[in-house]
Design a protein around this motif. Structure first.
Motif, short mmCIF file in Angstrom:
data_model
loop_
_atom_site.label_atom_id
_atom_site.label_comp_id
_atom_site.label_asym_id
_atom_site.label_seq_id
_atom_site.Cartn_x
_atom_site.Cartn_y
_atom_site.Cartn_z
N THR A 279 44.93 23.57 -2.52
CA THR A 279 43.78 24.22 -3.16
C THR A 279 44.08 24.53 -4.62
OG1 THR A 279 43.37 25.20 -0.99
CG2 THR A 279 42.06 26.03 -2.83
N ALA A 280 45.28 25.01 -4.90
CA ALA A 280 45.66 25.30 -6.29
C ALA A 280 45.77 24.00 -7.08
CB ALA A 280 46.96 26.08 -6.34
N PHE B 90 44.01 21.37 -6.52
CA PHE B 90 42.61 21.02 -6.69
C PHE B 90 42.02 21.83 -7.86
CE2 PHE B 90 38.19 21.42 -4.87
CZ PHE B 90 37.87 20.09 -4.99
N GLY B 91 42.40 23.09 -7.97
CA GLY B 91 41.97 23.91 -9.10
C GLY B 91 42.49 23.37 -10.42
N ARG C 144 40.42 22.09 -13.70
CA ARG C 144 40.71 22.61 -15.04
C ARG C 144 40.93 21.45 -16.01
NH1 ARG C 144 45.37 26.72 -14.74
NH2 ARG C 144 43.70 28.07 -14.01
N GLY D 79 37.65 19.74 -16.74
CA GLY D 79 36.88 20.54 -17.68
C GLY D 79 37.35 20.37 -19.10
N ASN D 80 38.62 20.01 -19.26
CA ASN D 80 39.18 19.76 -20.59
C ASN D 80 39.02 18.30 -21.02
OD1 ASN D 80 40.38 22.19 -21.79
ND2 ASN D 80 41.60 22.27 -19.91
N GLY E 241 49.23 29.97 -9.74
CA GLY E 241 48.37 29.41 -8.70
C GLY E 241 47.44 30.39 -8.03
N THR F 10 44.14 29.82 -9.80
CA THR F 10 43.89 28.39 -9.69
C THR F 10 43.49 28.02 -8.27
OG1 THR F 10 45.60 28.12 -11.36
CG2 THR F 10 44.82 26.14 -10.30
N ALA F 11 44.17 28.59 -7.28
CA ALA F 11 43.81 28.32 -5.89
C ALA F 11 42.44 28.92 -5.57
CB ALA F 11 44.87 28.87 -4.94
N PHE G 93 40.04 29.24 -7.68
CA PHE G 93 39.16 28.31 -8.37
C PHE G 93 38.95 27.05 -7.51
CE2 PHE G 93 38.76 25.21 -12.02
CZ PHE G 93 37.53 25.68 -12.44
N GLY G 94 40.01 26.58 -6.86
CA GLY G 94 39.91 25.46 -5.93
C GLY G 94 39.00 25.79 -4.76
N LEU G 95 39.11 27.01 -4.24
CA LEU G 95 38.24 27.45 -3.14
C LEU G 95 36.78 27.47 -3.59
CD1 LEU G 95 40.22 30.39 -1.46
CD2 LEU G 95 39.55 28.24 -0.36
N PHE H 277 35.39 25.59 -5.84
CA PHE H 277 34.88 24.22 -5.89
C PHE H 277 34.67 23.63 -4.50
CE2 PHE H 277 35.64 24.16 -10.41
CZ PHE H 277 34.50 23.49 -10.80
N ARG H 278 35.54 23.99 -3.57
CA ARG H 278 35.37 23.52 -2.20
C ARG H 278 34.05 24.07 -1.64
NH1 ARG H 278 40.41 24.81 1.20
NH2 ARG H 278 41.23 23.01 0.11
N ALA H 279 33.78 25.33 -1.91
CA ALA H 279 32.54 25.95 -1.44
C ALA H 279 31.33 25.29 -2.10
CB ALA H 279 32.56 27.45 -1.73
N GLY I 215 38.55 24.92 -19.63
CA GLY I 215 38.62 24.04 -18.47
C GLY I 215 37.73 24.46 -17.32
N GLU I 216 37.95 25.65 -16.81
CA GLU I 216 37.16 26.15 -15.69
C GLU I 216 35.69 26.23 -16.05
OE1 GLU I 216 40.02 27.41 -16.38
OE2 GLU I 216 41.14 27.74 -14.53
N ALA J 170 33.85 22.88 -16.19
CA ALA J 170 33.68 22.29 -14.86
C ALA J 170 32.64 23.06 -14.06
CB ALA J 170 35.02 22.25 -14.13
N MET K 45 30.04 33.31 -1.27
CA MET K 45 31.42 33.63 -1.62
C MET K 45 31.43 34.37 -2.95
SD MET K 45 34.45 30.83 -2.41
CE MET K 45 34.83 30.41 -0.73
N PHE L 94 45.23 26.44 -19.17
CA PHE L 94 43.87 26.83 -19.55
C PHE L 94 42.94 25.64 -19.54
CE2 PHE L 94 46.37 26.06 -23.36
CZ PHE L 94 45.58 25.23 -24.11
#
Lengths: 213, 213
Positions: free
Chosen positions: A58-59, A61-62, A66, A69-70, B55, B58-59, B61-63, B65-67, B87-88, B91, B140, B213
Protein backbone atom coordinates in the motif's frame (compact mmCIF):
# COMPACT_ATOMS: atom_id res chain seq x y z
CA UNK A 1 -7.69 29.24 27.12
CA UNK A 2 -10.24 31.33 28.95
CA UNK A 3 -8.03 31.39 32.02
CA UNK A 4 -4.81 32.72 30.53
CA UNK A 5 -3.61 34.28 33.76
CA UNK A 6 -4.03 31.24 35.99
CA UNK A 7 -1.15 28.93 36.78
CA UNK A 8 -1.57 25.47 35.24
CA UNK A 9 -0.56 22.10 36.68
CA UNK A 10 3.08 22.45 35.68
CA UNK A 11 3.32 25.75 37.57
CA UNK A 12 3.49 27.84 34.41
CA UNK A 13 0.96 30.30 33.11
CA UNK A 14 -0.37 29.77 29.60
CA UNK A 15 1.74 32.71 28.46
CA UNK A 16 4.89 31.22 29.95
CA UNK A 17 4.13 27.90 28.28
CA UNK A 18 3.59 29.64 24.95
CA UNK A 19 6.89 31.49 25.26
CA UNK A 20 8.74 28.33 26.24
CA UNK A 21 7.12 26.48 23.36
CA UNK A 22 8.09 29.17 20.85
CA UNK A 23 11.70 29.06 22.04
CA UNK A 24 11.84 25.27 21.84
CA UNK A 25 10.32 25.20 18.37
CA UNK A 26 12.70 27.88 17.14
CA UNK A 27 15.67 25.77 18.24
CA UNK A 28 14.14 22.69 16.66
CA UNK A 29 13.65 24.47 13.37
CA UNK A 30 17.24 25.77 13.38
CA UNK A 31 18.59 22.28 14.06
CA UNK A 32 16.42 20.82 11.32
CA UNK A 33 17.42 23.46 8.77
CA UNK A 34 21.09 22.85 9.56
CA UNK A 35 20.74 19.11 8.99
CA UNK A 36 18.79 19.59 5.76
CA UNK A 37 21.51 21.86 4.38
CA UNK A 38 23.98 18.96 4.49
CA UNK A 39 21.74 16.72 2.38
CA UNK A 40 22.68 17.51 -1.18
CA UNK A 41 22.93 14.21 -3.05
CA UNK A 42 20.26 13.23 -5.56
CA UNK A 43 20.08 9.62 -6.61
CA UNK A 44 17.67 6.88 -7.48
CA UNK A 45 16.89 4.91 -4.35
CA UNK A 46 16.47 1.24 -3.70
CA UNK A 47 13.55 1.17 -1.27
CA UNK A 48 12.46 -1.96 0.62
CA UNK A 49 9.14 -2.36 2.47
CA UNK A 50 9.16 -5.47 4.58
CA UNK A 51 7.83 -6.86 7.88
CA UNK A 52 4.73 -8.80 8.88
CA UNK A 53 2.45 -5.78 9.19
CA UNK A 54 0.14 -4.23 6.64
CA UNK A 55 1.06 -1.35 4.37
CA UNK A 56 4.04 -2.69 2.45
CA UNK A 57 2.40 -2.76 -0.98
CA UNK A 58 0.00 0.00 0.00
CA UNK A 59 2.83 2.40 0.81
CA UNK A 60 4.55 1.43 -2.44
CA UNK A 61 1.30 2.15 -4.22
CA UNK A 62 1.25 5.56 -2.51
CA UNK A 63 4.78 6.25 -3.76
CA UNK A 64 3.68 5.30 -7.27
CA UNK A 65 0.87 7.87 -7.13
CA UNK A 66 3.19 10.51 -5.70
CA UNK A 67 5.55 9.93 -8.62
CA UNK A 68 2.68 9.99 -11.12
CA UNK A 69 1.54 13.30 -9.63
CA UNK A 70 5.03 14.63 -10.27
CA UNK A 71 4.78 13.67 -13.93
CA UNK A 72 7.10 10.68 -13.59
CA UNK A 73 6.64 7.35 -15.36
CA UNK A 74 6.36 4.15 -13.39
CA UNK A 75 6.76 0.48 -14.25
CA UNK A 76 5.17 -2.17 -12.04
CA UNK A 77 5.92 -5.87 -11.94
CA UNK A 78 3.63 -7.96 -9.77
CA UNK A 79 5.44 -11.07 -8.63
CA UNK A 80 2.28 -12.40 -7.02
CA UNK A 81 -0.61 -12.50 -9.43
CA UNK A 82 -4.03 -11.33 -8.43
CA UNK A 83 -2.89 -9.58 -5.25
CA UNK A 84 -3.70 -6.14 -6.52
CA UNK A 85 -7.38 -6.14 -7.18
CA UNK A 86 -9.89 -3.73 -8.60
CA UNK A 87 -9.03 -0.71 -6.43
CA UNK A 88 -5.45 -0.20 -7.53
CA UNK A 89 -6.06 -1.17 -11.13
CA UNK A 90 -8.97 1.22 -11.65
CA UNK A 91 -7.08 4.12 -10.08
CA UNK A 92 -3.90 3.37 -12.08
CA UNK A 93 -5.86 3.08 -15.32
CA UNK A 94 -6.59 6.79 -15.09
CA UNK A 95 -2.93 7.38 -15.89
CA UNK A 96 -2.34 5.14 -18.94
CA UNK A 97 0.52 7.25 -20.28
CA UNK A 98 2.46 7.06 -17.04
CA UNK A 99 2.03 3.52 -15.76
CA UNK A 100 2.97 0.13 -17.20
CA UNK A 101 1.89 -2.96 -15.26
CA UNK A 102 3.16 -6.49 -15.80
CA UNK A 103 1.87 -9.43 -13.80
CA UNK A 104 3.81 -12.65 -13.28
CA UNK A 105 2.25 -15.23 -15.58
CA UNK A 106 0.79 -17.63 -13.06
CA UNK A 107 -0.96 -17.60 -9.74
CA UNK A 108 0.62 -17.64 -6.33
CA UNK A 109 2.43 -20.66 -4.97
CA UNK A 110 -0.21 -22.03 -2.66
CA UNK A 111 -2.79 -21.73 -5.41
CA UNK A 112 -0.75 -23.47 -8.10
CA UNK A 113 1.28 -25.90 -6.01
CA UNK A 114 3.52 -26.28 -9.03
CA UNK A 115 7.06 -25.30 -8.15
CA UNK A 116 8.63 -25.58 -11.61
CA UNK A 117 5.92 -23.42 -13.15
CA UNK A 118 6.40 -20.83 -10.40
CA UNK A 119 10.17 -20.77 -10.93
CA UNK A 120 9.70 -20.21 -14.65
CA UNK A 121 7.15 -17.46 -14.03
CA UNK A 122 9.43 -15.75 -11.48
CA UNK A 123 12.32 -15.83 -13.92
CA UNK A 124 10.17 -14.34 -16.70
CA UNK A 125 8.93 -11.57 -14.38
CA UNK A 126 12.49 -10.79 -13.28
CA UNK A 127 13.63 -10.48 -16.91
CA UNK A 128 10.78 -8.02 -17.48
CA UNK A 129 11.75 -6.15 -14.30
CA UNK A 130 15.37 -5.82 -15.41
CA UNK A 131 14.28 -4.47 -18.79
CA UNK A 132 12.07 -1.86 -17.08
CA UNK A 133 14.88 -0.81 -14.76
CA UNK A 134 17.32 -0.50 -17.65
CA UNK A 135 15.09 1.41 -20.05
CA UNK A 136 15.10 5.20 -19.97
CA UNK A 137 11.34 5.52 -20.03
CA UNK A 138 10.59 4.72 -16.40
CA UNK A 139 11.67 6.89 -13.48
CA UNK A 140 10.49 4.38 -10.90
CA UNK A 141 9.99 0.62 -10.96
CA UNK A 142 7.95 -1.24 -8.36
CA UNK A 143 8.77 -4.92 -7.84
CA UNK A 144 5.74 -5.90 -5.81
CA UNK A 145 6.17 -9.00 -3.60
CA UNK A 146 9.59 -9.77 -5.04
CA UNK A 147 10.66 -10.72 -1.50
CA UNK A 148 8.27 -13.69 -1.50
CA UNK A 149 9.82 -15.06 -4.66
CA UNK A 150 13.30 -14.58 -3.21
CA UNK A 151 12.29 -16.25 0.02
CA UNK A 152 11.26 -19.40 -1.86
CA UNK A 153 14.58 -19.23 -3.75
CA UNK A 154 12.76 -19.02 -7.06
CA UNK A 155 15.29 -16.34 -7.94
CA UNK A 156 18.87 -16.01 -6.75
CA UNK A 157 19.09 -13.11 -4.28
CA UNK A 158 22.79 -12.54 -5.10
CA UNK A 159 21.87 -11.98 -8.74
CA UNK A 160 19.04 -9.62 -7.83
CA UNK A 161 21.16 -7.64 -5.34
CA UNK A 162 24.02 -7.30 -7.80
CA UNK A 163 21.70 -6.06 -10.52
CA UNK A 164 20.06 -3.48 -8.24
CA UNK A 165 23.42 -2.28 -6.97
CA UNK A 166 24.56 -1.48 -10.49
CA UNK A 167 21.23 -0.11 -11.78
CA UNK A 168 21.02 3.22 -13.67
CA UNK A 169 21.84 5.87 -11.08
CA UNK A 170 18.67 7.97 -11.09
CA UNK A 171 16.17 5.11 -11.22
CA UNK A 172 14.06 4.49 -8.11
CA UNK A 173 13.31 0.84 -7.39
CA UNK A 174 10.84 -0.30 -4.74
CA UNK A 175 10.77 -3.89 -3.48
CA UNK A 176 7.98 -5.16 -1.24
CA UNK A 177 7.16 -8.32 0.67
CA UNK A 178 7.78 -9.81 4.08
CA UNK A 179 11.06 -11.49 5.02
CA UNK A 180 13.37 -9.32 2.93
CA UNK A 181 16.70 -11.10 2.66
CA UNK A 182 19.80 -9.61 4.26
CA UNK A 183 21.57 -9.35 0.91
CA UNK A 184 18.81 -7.05 -0.32
CA UNK A 185 18.71 -4.93 2.85
CA UNK A 186 22.46 -4.55 2.57
CA UNK A 187 22.32 -2.83 -0.82
CA UNK A 188 19.10 -0.84 -0.14
CA UNK A 189 19.06 2.90 0.60
CA UNK A 190 15.80 2.98 2.52
CA UNK A 191 14.31 0.05 4.42
CA UNK A 192 11.09 0.22 6.37
CA UNK A 193 9.73 -2.64 8.43
CA UNK A 194 5.96 -2.63 8.84
CA UNK A 195 5.17 -4.22 12.21
CA UNK A 196 1.70 -5.48 13.00
CA UNK A 197 0.57 -4.06 16.33
CA UNK A 198 -3.10 -4.95 16.06
CA UNK A 199 -5.09 -6.68 13.32
CA UNK A 200 -8.88 -6.77 12.79
CA UNK A 201 -8.72 -10.44 11.70
CA UNK A 202 -8.36 -11.23 15.38
CA UNK A 203 -11.89 -10.00 15.95
CA UNK A 204 -13.31 -11.93 12.99
CA UNK A 205 -13.42 -9.02 10.57
CA UNK A 206 -13.10 -10.11 6.94
CA UNK A 207 -11.12 -8.55 4.11
CA UNK A 208 -13.07 -5.56 2.86
CA UNK A 209 -13.35 -3.49 -0.29
CA UNK A 210 -11.31 -0.30 -0.09
CA UNK A 211 -9.13 -1.69 2.68
CA UNK A 212 -7.66 -5.01 1.60
CA UNK A 213 -8.47 -4.83 -2.09
CA UNK B 1 16.92 -27.38 -13.71
CA UNK B 2 19.00 -29.07 -16.42
CA UNK B 3 20.01 -31.78 -13.99
CA UNK B 4 16.62 -32.95 -12.77
CA UNK B 5 17.77 -36.43 -11.88
CA UNK B 6 20.74 -35.42 -9.75
CA UNK B 7 20.49 -35.14 -6.01
CA UNK B 8 20.78 -31.59 -4.72
CA UNK B 9 22.46 -30.36 -1.55
CA UNK B 10 19.52 -31.30 0.67
CA UNK B 11 19.65 -34.90 -0.62
CA UNK B 12 16.45 -34.57 -2.61
CA UNK B 13 16.04 -34.71 -6.37
CA UNK B 14 14.31 -31.77 -8.02
CA UNK B 15 11.25 -33.97 -8.49
CA UNK B 16 11.15 -34.89 -4.82
CA UNK B 17 11.45 -31.22 -3.89
CA UNK B 18 8.62 -30.32 -6.25
CA UNK B 19 6.39 -33.02 -4.77
CA UNK B 20 7.20 -31.98 -1.21
CA UNK B 21 6.56 -28.35 -2.14
CA UNK B 22 3.17 -29.15 -3.71
CA UNK B 23 2.12 -31.07 -0.59
CA UNK B 24 3.24 -28.24 1.73
CA UNK B 25 1.48 -25.57 -0.31
CA UNK B 26 -1.72 -27.63 -0.46
CA UNK B 27 -1.79 -27.82 3.34
CA UNK B 28 -1.05 -24.11 3.58
CA UNK B 29 -3.91 -23.25 1.25
CA UNK B 30 -6.33 -25.48 3.19
CA UNK B 31 -5.34 -23.84 6.47
CA UNK B 32 -5.68 -20.39 4.95
CA UNK B 33 -9.11 -21.12 3.44
CA UNK B 34 -10.31 -22.45 6.79
CA UNK B 35 -9.21 -19.29 8.60
CA UNK B 36 -10.76 -17.00 5.96
CA UNK B 37 -14.11 -18.77 6.28
CA UNK B 38 -14.37 -17.65 9.92
CA UNK B 39 -13.93 -13.96 9.00
CA UNK B 40 -17.42 -12.74 8.28
CA UNK B 41 -17.80 -9.34 9.92
CA UNK B 42 -17.87 -6.18 7.83
CA UNK B 43 -17.29 -2.89 9.59
CA UNK B 44 -15.65 0.45 9.19
CA UNK B 45 -12.14 0.25 10.63
CA UNK B 46 -10.11 2.65 12.71
CA UNK B 47 -6.64 2.26 11.20
CA UNK B 48 -3.51 3.76 12.77
CA UNK B 49 -0.15 4.11 11.00
CA UNK B 50 2.55 5.06 13.47
CA UNK B 51 6.27 4.55 14.18
CA UNK B 52 9.42 6.43 13.28
CA UNK B 53 9.84 4.91 9.85
CA UNK B 54 8.64 6.15 6.50
CA UNK B 55 5.42 5.11 4.83
CA UNK B 56 2.79 6.18 7.37
CA UNK B 57 1.14 8.85 5.23
CA UNK B 58 2.23 7.14 2.03
CA UNK B 59 0.42 3.92 2.95
CA UNK B 60 -2.63 5.97 3.95
CA UNK B 61 -2.44 7.68 0.60
CA UNK B 62 -2.31 4.22 -1.03
CA UNK B 63 -5.47 3.24 0.88
CA UNK B 64 -7.17 6.41 -0.34
CA UNK B 65 -6.41 5.49 -3.94
CA UNK B 66 -7.54 1.91 -3.41
CA UNK B 67 -10.84 3.24 -2.06
CA UNK B 68 -11.17 5.70 -4.96
CA UNK B 69 -10.58 2.86 -7.40
CA UNK B 70 -13.48 1.05 -5.75
CA UNK B 71 -15.74 4.03 -6.36
CA UNK B 72 -15.73 5.14 -2.71
CA UNK B 73 -15.63 8.75 -1.53
CA UNK B 74 -12.84 9.95 0.71
CA UNK B 75 -12.41 12.96 2.97
CA UNK B 76 -8.92 14.08 3.95
CA UNK B 77 -7.95 16.42 6.78
CA UNK B 78 -4.31 17.43 6.89
CA UNK B 79 -3.33 18.32 10.42
CA UNK B 80 0.10 19.45 9.28
CA UNK B 81 -0.09 21.97 6.49
CA UNK B 82 2.16 21.74 3.48
CA UNK B 83 3.31 18.21 4.21
CA UNK B 84 1.61 16.79 1.18
CA UNK B 85 3.12 18.49 -1.79
CA UNK B 86 2.57 18.47 -5.51
CA UNK B 87 2.67 14.73 -6.09
CA UNK B 88 -0.32 13.73 -4.00
CA UNK B 89 -2.35 16.81 -4.85
CA UNK B 90 -1.99 16.43 -8.61
CA UNK B 91 -2.88 12.75 -8.49
CA UNK B 92 -5.88 13.38 -6.20
CA UNK B 93 -7.13 16.22 -8.38
CA UNK B 94 -7.87 13.68 -11.10
CA UNK B 95 -10.72 12.44 -8.90
CA UNK B 96 -12.54 15.67 -7.94
CA UNK B 97 -15.88 13.92 -7.43
CA UNK B 98 -14.46 11.44 -4.97
CA UNK B 99 -12.01 13.38 -2.82
CA UNK B 100 -12.42 16.33 -0.45
CA UNK B 101 -9.25 17.76 1.09
CA UNK B 102 -9.10 20.16 4.04
CA UNK B 103 -5.83 21.52 5.34
CA UNK B 104 -5.37 22.84 8.85
CA UNK B 105 -5.31 26.60 8.59
CA UNK B 106 -1.75 27.34 9.60
CA UNK B 107 1.69 25.91 9.17
CA UNK B 108 3.42 23.35 11.29
CA UNK B 109 4.53 24.06 14.83
CA UNK B 110 8.21 24.65 14.30
CA UNK B 111 7.46 26.97 11.42
CA UNK B 112 4.93 29.11 13.26
CA UNK B 113 6.25 28.92 16.83
CA UNK B 114 2.87 30.19 17.91
CA UNK B 115 1.23 27.69 20.24
CA UNK B 116 -2.12 29.41 20.65
CA UNK B 117 -2.58 29.73 16.91
CA UNK B 118 -1.70 26.05 16.47
CA UNK B 119 -4.20 25.01 19.15
CA UNK B 120 -6.96 27.00 17.47
CA UNK B 121 -6.06 25.56 14.07
CA UNK B 122 -6.01 22.00 15.46
CA UNK B 123 -9.42 22.50 17.02
CA UNK B 124 -10.87 23.85 13.76
CA UNK B 125 -9.41 20.93 11.80
CA UNK B 126 -10.84 18.44 14.31
CA UNK B 127 -14.30 19.98 14.00
CA UNK B 128 -14.05 19.56 10.22
CA UNK B 129 -12.84 15.96 10.69
CA UNK B 130 -15.81 15.14 12.92
CA UNK B 131 -18.23 16.57 10.38
CA UNK B 132 -16.66 14.45 7.62
CA UNK B 133 -16.83 11.31 9.73
CA UNK B 134 -20.47 11.96 10.59
CA UNK B 135 -21.71 12.84 7.12
CA UNK B 136 -23.01 10.05 4.88
CA UNK B 137 -21.08 11.18 1.84
CA UNK B 138 -17.65 9.84 2.73
CA UNK B 139 -16.83 6.16 3.03
CA UNK B 140 -13.34 6.83 4.35
CA UNK B 141 -11.77 9.75 6.22
CA UNK B 142 -8.02 10.23 6.51
CA UNK B 143 -6.77 12.26 9.47
CA UNK B 144 -3.22 12.83 8.32
CA UNK B 145 -0.70 13.57 11.10
CA UNK B 146 -3.39 13.78 13.76
CA UNK B 147 -0.98 11.96 16.09
CA UNK B 148 1.39 14.93 16.07
CA UNK B 149 -1.35 17.27 17.20
CA UNK B 150 -2.35 14.81 19.93
CA UNK B 151 1.24 14.45 21.05
CA UNK B 152 1.50 18.19 21.62
CA UNK B 153 -1.79 18.01 23.51
CA UNK B 154 -3.36 20.49 21.11
CA UNK B 155 -6.38 18.20 21.19
CA UNK B 156 -7.59 15.98 24.01
CA UNK B 157 -6.88 12.35 23.13
CA UNK B 158 -9.75 11.13 25.34
CA UNK B 159 -12.20 13.24 23.33
CA UNK B 160 -10.78 11.99 20.02
CA UNK B 161 -10.78 8.33 21.11
CA UNK B 162 -14.34 8.54 22.39
CA UNK B 163 -15.55 10.12 19.17
CA UNK B 164 -13.84 7.49 17.00
CA UNK B 165 -15.18 4.66 19.14
CA UNK B 166 -18.74 5.81 18.56
CA UNK B 167 -18.36 6.78 14.90
CA UNK B 168 -20.84 5.60 12.24
CA UNK B 169 -20.30 1.84 11.96
CA UNK B 170 -19.30 1.46 8.31
CA UNK B 171 -16.99 4.48 8.12
CA UNK B 172 -13.27 3.81 7.73
CA UNK B 173 -11.00 6.26 9.56
CA UNK B 174 -7.23 6.36 9.09
CA UNK B 175 -4.97 8.20 11.54
CA UNK B 176 -1.29 8.76 10.80
CA UNK B 177 1.72 10.18 12.61
CA UNK B 178 4.48 8.97 14.89
CA UNK B 179 3.98 8.46 18.62
CA UNK B 180 0.36 7.32 18.49
CA UNK B 181 -1.06 7.59 21.99
CA UNK B 182 -2.10 4.45 23.87
CA UNK B 183 -5.71 5.65 24.14
CA UNK B 184 -5.92 5.72 20.34
CA UNK B 185 -4.23 2.33 19.86
CA UNK B 186 -6.66 0.91 22.40
CA UNK B 187 -9.74 1.76 20.34
CA UNK B 188 -8.16 1.06 16.90
CA UNK B 189 -8.91 -2.05 14.83
CA UNK B 190 -5.70 -2.10 12.85
CA UNK B 191 -2.41 -0.61 13.98
CA UNK B 192 0.81 -0.77 11.98
CA UNK B 193 4.12 0.53 13.22
CA UNK B 194 6.53 1.61 10.51
CA UNK B 195 10.05 1.02 11.78
CA UNK B 196 13.02 2.67 10.13
CA UNK B 197 15.66 0.06 9.36
CA UNK B 198 17.80 2.15 7.03
CA UNK B 199 17.47 5.74 5.83
CA UNK B 200 19.21 7.48 2.91
CA UNK B 201 19.63 10.72 4.93
CA UNK B 202 22.48 8.92 6.67
CA UNK B 203 24.43 8.97 3.42
CA UNK B 204 23.67 12.63 2.69
CA UNK B 205 20.86 12.03 0.23
CA UNK B 206 18.34 14.88 0.13
CA UNK B 207 14.56 14.75 -0.07
CA UNK B 208 13.63 14.05 -3.68
CA UNK B 209 10.67 14.55 -5.99
CA UNK B 210 8.54 11.44 -6.31
CA UNK B 211 9.91 9.99 -3.09
CA UNK B 212 9.49 12.52 -0.28
CA UNK B 213 7.10 14.87 -1.99
Amino acid sequence: MTEDREKTVDGLSEEERDARHAEKMKKKKAARDKILATKTIEKGLVIVHTGKGKGKSTAAFGLVFRAIGNGMKVGIVQFVKGKWATGERVALERFPDQVTITAMGDGFTWETQDRQRDIAAARAAWERAKAMILDEEHDMVLLDELNIVLRYDYLDVAEVAEFLETKPEMKHVIVTGRNAKDELIEIADLVTEMEMVKHPFRSGVKAQKGIEF
